[in-house]
Structure formats: C-alpha cells, structure tokens
Scaffold this motif. Sequence first.
Motif, mmCIF file in Angstrom:
data_model
loop_
_atom_site.group_PDB
_atom_site.id
_atom_site.type_symbol
_atom_site.label_atom_id
_atom_site.label_comp_id
_atom_site.label_asym_id
_atom_site.label_seq_id
_atom_site.Cartn_x
_atom_site.Cartn_y
_atom_site.Cartn_z
ATOM 1 N N PHE A 67 -58.880 41.170 29.509
ATOM 2 C CA PHE A 67 -57.887 42.054 30.113
ATOM 3 C C PHE A 67 -58.104 43.482 29.635
ATOM 4 C CE2 PHE A 67 -56.177 37.840 29.492
ATOM 5 C CZ PHE A 67 -55.660 37.524 30.741
ATOM 6 N N ASP A 68 -57.822 44.447 30.514
ATOM 7 C CA ASP A 68 -57.897 45.851 30.103
ATOM 8 C C ASP A 68 -56.608 46.229 29.367
ATOM 9 O OD1 ASP A 68 -55.942 46.368 32.054
ATOM 10 O OD2 ASP A 68 -57.329 47.348 33.427
ATOM 11 N N ASP A 70 -54.102 47.762 30.299
ATOM 12 C CA ASP A 70 -52.906 47.633 31.135
ATOM 13 C C ASP A 70 -52.562 46.172 31.436
ATOM 14 O OD1 ASP A 70 -52.526 50.426 31.333
ATOM 15 O OD2 ASP A 70 -54.026 50.531 32.939
ATOM 16 N N GLY A 71 -53.348 45.231 30.885
ATOM 17 C CA GLY A 71 -53.097 43.814 31.111
ATOM 18 C C GLY A 71 -53.710 43.263 32.376
ATOM 19 N N GLU A 72 -54.532 44.054 33.050
ATOM 20 C CA GLU A 72 -55.213 43.593 34.263
ATOM 21 C C GLU A 72 -56.502 42.853 33.892
ATOM 22 O OE1 GLU A 72 -54.047 43.951 37.410
ATOM 23 O OE2 GLU A 72 -52.250 44.866 36.525
ATOM 24 N N VAL A 73 -56.794 41.786 34.617
ATOM 25 C CA VAL A 73 -58.025 41.031 34.379
ATOM 26 C C VAL A 73 -59.225 41.915 34.703
ATOM 27 C CG1 VAL A 73 -59.408 39.044 35.123
ATOM 28 C CG2 VAL A 73 -56.927 38.816 34.862
ATOM 29 N N ILE A 74 -60.211 41.909 33.822
ATOM 30 C CA ILE A 74 -61.460 42.636 34.078
ATOM 31 C C ILE A 74 -62.635 41.685 33.926
ATOM 32 C CG2 ILE A 74 -60.625 44.942 33.498
ATOM 33 C CD1 ILE A 74 -61.792 44.625 30.709
ATOM 34 N N GLN A 95 -64.886 49.771 27.619
ATOM 35 C CA GLN A 95 -63.555 49.224 27.903
ATOM 36 C C GLN A 95 -62.796 49.004 26.598
ATOM 37 O OE1 GLN A 95 -62.308 48.475 30.989
ATOM 38 N NE2 GLN A 95 -64.193 49.103 32.012
#
Length: 107
Positions: A67-68, A70-74, A95
């Motif tokens: 996760f980045d 911001d909590g978004e999957v990367i 990252q």
Amino acid sequence: MANLVQLYLDKDSGRLVARGGPGGGGGPPVPPGLYRVFGYVFRQPVAVGTWTIAHGGETSDVTIDIFDADGEVILPNQAYVVDENTVEITFTTPQNGQANLLLFSVP
C-alpha cells in the motif's frame, strides 16, 4: 509481540483458525492438516526504490500486500524472496507506504 495470536491455515478448508491465547506462544503443537500463519507489517516512511524487508519468519512461503502512504494498493516492479528471512520489493519510482506479509510455516 504480546498482542499476537497464532493463526493456522486448514489445508482442507482453506480457513484460518486462531489457536491459543494472546501472545501466540507456548500453545499446543500444530495439529495435523494445519499450517501456522504469521503476519508481519513493514512500514517504509521515506520514498525509496527498493524495500528490503527482514521479517525473520524462517520461511519462503510468503504473500505480500503493498500500500502507498494513502492506503491505496500499489503494484511493485518486482517482489521476490531473497532468503527465508528476507523479501525485497522494487518499484520503478520511489515509494513510501506499507507492506503486509503473511508468512506460512508449512510442515
């Protein structure tokens, strides 16, 4: 580590089973047909191109969610097991964020 509970994966049903109490240690041996599963959270506060994760789990059976900040999957450029205690994740651009690992102890 006092808040950990051991989880086991039932190889027939695929379900996670909690065993023992808080602390996870000192419980009964792993019952037949179950695999021990441990979680490990790695946080990378500074953006870099390679995350080296020394999890110390003594297994190469690992799954990773990344996760980045911001909590978004990367998705990484590459993720691979260096040895039974280390995973390395590389990105095309630096990252920061978090990697959640599940470590499976397979008999």
